[in-house]
Design a protein around this motif. Structure first.
Motif, PDB file in Angstrom:
ATOM      1  N   PRO A 177     -52.645 -23.959 -57.693  1.00  0.00           N
ATOM      2  CA  PRO A 177     -53.922 -23.657 -58.242  1.00  0.00           C
ATOM      3  C   PRO A 177     -54.455 -25.431 -58.760  1.00  0.00           C
ATOM      4  N   LEU A 178     -53.869 -26.548 -58.201  1.00  0.00           N
ATOM      5  CA  LEU A 178     -54.597 -28.164 -58.575  1.00  0.00           C
ATOM      6  C   LEU A 178     -54.355 -28.451 -57.289  1.00  0.00           C
ATOM      7  N   GLY A 179     -53.890 -26.919 -56.055  1.00  0.00           N
ATOM      8  CA  GLY A 179     -53.903 -27.999 -54.875  1.00  0.00           C
ATOM      9  C   GLY A 179     -52.801 -28.447 -54.489  1.00  0.00           C
ATOM     10  N   GLU A 180     -51.692 -28.738 -55.284  1.00  0.00           N
ATOM     11  CA  GLU A 180     -50.499 -29.525 -54.662  1.00  0.00           C
ATOM     12  C   GLU A 180     -49.648 -28.732 -54.072  1.00  0.00           C
ATOM     13  N   ARG A 181     -48.402 -29.493 -53.225  1.00  0.00           N
ATOM     14  CA  ARG A 181     -47.955 -28.520 -51.755  1.00  0.00           C
ATOM     15  C   ARG A 181     -46.557 -28.456 -52.676  1.00  0.00           C
ATOM     16  N   THR A 182     -46.646 -26.790 -52.378  1.00  0.00           N
ATOM     17  CA  THR A 182     -44.694 -26.215 -52.606  1.00  0.00           C
ATOM     18  C   THR A 182     -44.351 -25.586 -52.114  1.00  0.00           C
ATOM     19  N   ALA A 183     -42.959 -25.389 -51.404  1.00  0.00           N
ATOM     20  CA  ALA A 183     -42.147 -24.271 -50.931  1.00  0.00           C
ATOM     21  C   ALA A 183     -42.902 -22.999 -52.536  1.00  0.00           C
ATOM     22  N   VAL A 184     -42.464 -21.871 -51.745  1.00  0.00           N
ATOM     23  CA  VAL A 184     -42.262 -20.440 -52.439  1.00  0.00           C
ATOM     24  C   VAL A 184     -41.026 -19.975 -51.546  1.00  0.00           C
TER      25      VAL A 184
END
Length: 115
Positions: free
Chosen positions: A40-47
């Motif tokens: 939600p804060l825009g940081e890239r993440t693997a899911v």
């Protein structure tokens, strides 16, 4: 061994592998690519998901996936600068769909003259 918490970070300082995970992928011309998302804060993440049921509940039954161990997923995403891994997210934004057509032009705003 006791996990050490760092400041306000709710995650343990040491990573423990989550085991085989279900990772959403995008098919491409040279194989599959792990999908990356944003927090939600825009940081890239693997899911990744711990079950197919959780993956399809969040991303839909048409989402392609592969099974990967956590260290393998991290090894794929860290060279891209993605160090965050989100497990079993419950919410996702709906996919964007094209609208019914071009948006009609908006009438220009009227300038108010005082005095």
């Amino acid at each position: 061994m006791t996990d050490i918490l760092c400041g306000e970070d709710p995650e343990p300082a040491e990573r423990n592998p989550a085991g085989p995970l279900f990772v959403p992928v995008r098919p491409g011309s040279s194989g599959c690519t792990a999908r990356l998302f944003r927090t939600p804060l825009g940081e890239r993440t693997a899911v990744a998901f711990t079950s197919v049921r959780r993956l399809t509940a969040t991303l839909g039954p048409g989402q392609a996936w592969i099974r990967l161990a956590e260290p393998a997923l991290r090894a794929l995403t860290e060279p891209l600068g993605v160090t965050r891994l989100t497990l079993d997210p419950r919410f996702s934004a709906p996919a964007t769909v094209p609208g019914p057509g071009p948006v009609p032009p908006v009438a220009p705003a009227l300038a108010l003259r005082i005095g």
